[in-house]
Motif scaffolding. Structure first.
Motif, PDB file in Angstrom:
ATOM      1  N   VAL A 189      -3.026   4.228   8.304  1.00 45.23           N
ATOM      2  CA  VAL A 189      -4.035   3.831   7.326  1.00 45.23           C
ATOM      3  C   VAL A 189      -5.146   3.087   8.059  1.00 45.23           C
ATOM      4  N   ASP A 190      -6.367   3.594   7.959  1.00 34.90           N
ATOM      5  CA  ASP A 190      -7.523   2.951   8.584  1.00 34.90           C
ATOM      6  C   ASP A 190      -8.275   2.132   7.545  1.00 34.90           C
ATOM      7  N   GLY A 191      -8.883   1.069   7.993  1.00 25.77           N
ATOM      8  CA  GLY A 191      -9.636   0.242   7.060  1.00 25.77           C
ATOM      9  C   GLY A 191     -10.511  -0.757   7.782  1.00 25.77           C
ATOM     10  N   LEU A 212       0.830  -1.202   0.000  1.00 25.39           N
ATOM     11  CA  LEU A 212       0.000   0.000   0.000  1.00 25.39           C
ATOM     12  C   LEU A 212       0.866   1.253   0.000  1.00 25.39           C
ATOM     13  N   VAL A 254      -6.485   7.483   4.803  1.00 25.11           N
ATOM     14  CA  VAL A 254      -5.021   7.516   4.826  1.00 25.11           C
ATOM     15  C   VAL A 254      -4.579   8.826   5.459  1.00 25.11           C
ATOM     16  N   PHE A 263      -9.555  -0.192   2.590  1.00 27.06           N
ATOM     17  CA  PHE A 263      -8.907   0.948   3.232  1.00 27.06           C
ATOM     18  C   PHE A 263      -9.780   2.183   3.040  1.00 27.06           C
TER      19      PHE A 263
END
Length: 209
Positions: free
Chosen positions: A15-17, A3, A47, A44
């Motif tokens: 990075v959230d997901g 990524l 960011v 994701f």
């Protein structure tokens, strides 16, 4: 790592997901072919080029799980940025002269930092205690150790002093990562998780009783 390469990220990022079941992932617009084999799909959603820098942020919580203190994480990120740009890594300047050797464990002044408890001020106690512990930990000649006082309210028995009543309270010595939480309850749960499974289960049952 993939990524980071795709998005051109450098040095550090948050990075959230979400990990979604295939049917939900497709409903959320996952690319064609994703999840067709029945495997969960990672989506994701956010960011952040710089992670949150509060002392209890997820960056420092995750670093603590890998045995890294706050300063270790920041030095790794700074060192990566310096190498990428051809700059010399600055000296830390921590605790007096830069590069001063750390005192031997047996010669350090041991300081116990106790916080928590069962009063309405327990969350304030956690914040101030955490700040004191982190500040003391930055001194190479100090061995600061954090402890959590449990929530049970035990009034002194007739003829018993406050000190003797305090000795009857549960006190947990906390690992580094367990302190980096937002509430006393989260700290207690993290401390339980750090114990071996059998003891952790017994401690959780006792606290819930």
């Amino acid at each position: 790592a993939r990524l980071f390469g795709v998005l051109g990220l450098r040095d550090m990022a948050r990075v959230d997901g979400w990990v979604l079941p295939p049917t939900l992932a497709r409903a959320c617009g996952a690319p064609e072919g994703q999840g067709e084999d029945g495997a969960p799909v990672v989506v994701f959603s956010d960011v952040n080029l710089v992670s949150g820098m509060e002392q209890t942020s997820f960056l420092f919580q995750q670093g603590a799980e890998a045995g890294m203190a706050h300063g270790d994480i920041l030095r790794v990120a700074l060192n990566a940025a310096c190498k990428r740009t051809g700059l010399q890594m600055p000296s830390s300047g921590e605790s007096g002269a830069a590069g001063a050797p750390e005192a031997a464990a047996e010669s350090k002044q041991r300081v116990y930092v106790l916080f928590g408890g069962g009063t309405s001020e327990r969350q304030v106690s956690l914040m101030s205690g955490t700040n004191a512990w982190l500040k003391l930990s930055s001194h190479p000649d100090v061995d600061a150790r954090p402890f959590l006082l449990d929530k049970a309210e035990l009034a002194p028995a007739p003829g018993q002093s406050d000190v003797d009543a305090l000795r009857g309270r549960g006190v947990l010595r906390l690992p580094y990562g367990a302190v980096l939480r937002h509430t006393v309850e989260e700290v207690a749960a993290a401390a339980d998780a750090a114990l071996e499974p059998t003891r952790a289960a017994a401690t959780s049952r006792a606290r819930a009783a």
